[in-house]
Design a protein around this motif. Sequence first.
Motif, mmCIF file in Angstrom:
data_model
loop_
_atom_site.group_PDB
_atom_site.id
_atom_site.type_symbol
_atom_site.label_atom_id
_atom_site.label_comp_id
_atom_site.label_asym_id
_atom_site.label_seq_id
_atom_site.Cartn_x
_atom_site.Cartn_y
_atom_site.Cartn_z
ATOM 1 N N LEU A 268 0.808 -1.217 0.000
ATOM 2 C CA LEU A 268 0.000 0.000 0.000
ATOM 3 C C LEU A 268 0.842 1.269 0.000
ATOM 4 O O LEU A 268 0.303 2.377 -0.118
ATOM 5 N N SER B 122 -9.805 -4.068 0.532
ATOM 6 C CA SER B 122 -9.229 -3.334 1.662
ATOM 7 C C SER B 122 -7.709 -3.494 1.705
ATOM 8 O O SER B 122 -7.030 -2.801 2.446
ATOM 9 N N ASN C 191 -4.945 -0.293 -3.175
ATOM 10 C CA ASN C 191 -5.198 1.145 -3.229
ATOM 11 C C ASN C 191 -5.615 1.624 -4.620
ATOM 12 O O ASN C 191 -5.728 2.808 -4.858
ATOM 13 N N THR C 192 -5.855 0.673 -5.515
ATOM 14 C CA THR C 192 -6.258 1.020 -6.875
ATOM 15 C C THR C 192 -7.104 -0.103 -7.458
ATOM 16 O O THR C 192 -6.836 -1.272 -7.185
ATOM 17 N N ASN D 221 -12.916 1.410 -0.106
ATOM 18 C CA ASN D 221 -13.422 0.796 1.130
ATOM 19 C C ASN D 221 -14.909 0.483 1.032
ATOM 20 O O ASN D 221 -15.363 -0.558 1.519
ATOM 21 N N ASP E 6 -8.938 5.291 -7.344
ATOM 22 C CA ASP E 6 -7.807 5.313 -6.421
ATOM 23 C C ASP E 6 -8.132 6.086 -5.147
ATOM 24 O O ASP E 6 -7.273 6.331 -4.320
ATOM 25 N N ASP E 7 -9.395 6.445 -4.989
ATOM 26 C CA ASP E 7 -9.877 7.097 -3.762
ATOM 27 C C ASP E 7 -10.145 6.005 -2.732
ATOM 28 O O ASP E 7 -11.029 5.158 -2.935
ATOM 29 N N GLN E 8 -9.404 6.020 -1.634
ATOM 30 C CA GLN E 8 -9.499 4.947 -0.644
ATOM 31 C C GLN E 8 -10.889 4.833 -0.023
ATOM 32 O O GLN E 8 -11.330 3.728 0.307
ATOM 33 N N ASN E 9 -11.618 5.946 0.103
ATOM 34 C CA ASN E 9 -12.980 5.887 0.651
ATOM 35 C C ASN E 9 -13.907 5.090 -0.267
ATOM 36 O O ASN E 9 -14.712 4.279 0.201
ATOM 37 N N LYS F 125 1.924 3.100 -5.460
ATOM 38 C CA LYS F 125 0.696 3.258 -6.241
ATOM 39 C C LYS F 125 1.011 3.239 -7.730
ATOM 40 O O LYS F 125 2.021 3.790 -8.171
#
Length: 170
Positions: A15, A68, A71-72, A55, A49-52, A18
């Motif tokens: 993580l 989880s 990251n992409t 998730n 690539d937005d972690q929110n 990227k």
Amino acid sequence: MDYILNRRSVRKFDLNKKISFLQLKELCKYAESAPSARRQVSREYVVVDDQNIINELSKVSKGSMILSECNTLIAIIGKDPTTISTPLMQPQDLSAATENILLAATMMGYGSCWIGIYPLEDRMQSAGKILNLKDNKFVFSLVALGFPAQKDCFYDAKKLNEENIYHNGY
């Protein structure tokens, strides 16, 4: 062609690294080079690539929980089947695009994992809502992407069982 034999599902990613957006666009270009029935334009791609958002997508199914650990991702989107020439072949078009991403990612040294969404309606609706899809478009699959956490995640293994090959009939 070793990347075809070496491809495997990677479920843990580093993580701290990227993949660049330029490289992700290149993966989409490889995806779009996949065959499609009657050359219909039946697919689109959402690079995430937005972690929110990642998730949220990790909660869509048990299989998507691995998100989880990345990251992409690239979401393979099916266009409204009523707007294309051969809608019954669209799942094949979308599968071919997904596979091209997996193979290209391996060729480029990235790890990847196919997360099936289609044809399960609850997954399609949940993922579509998270990605704000409209116009009867749907999420076909998600491909988790990244730098593998383990260096030895790729392998050259004999995957074909010769007993499964028949000649001129079963």
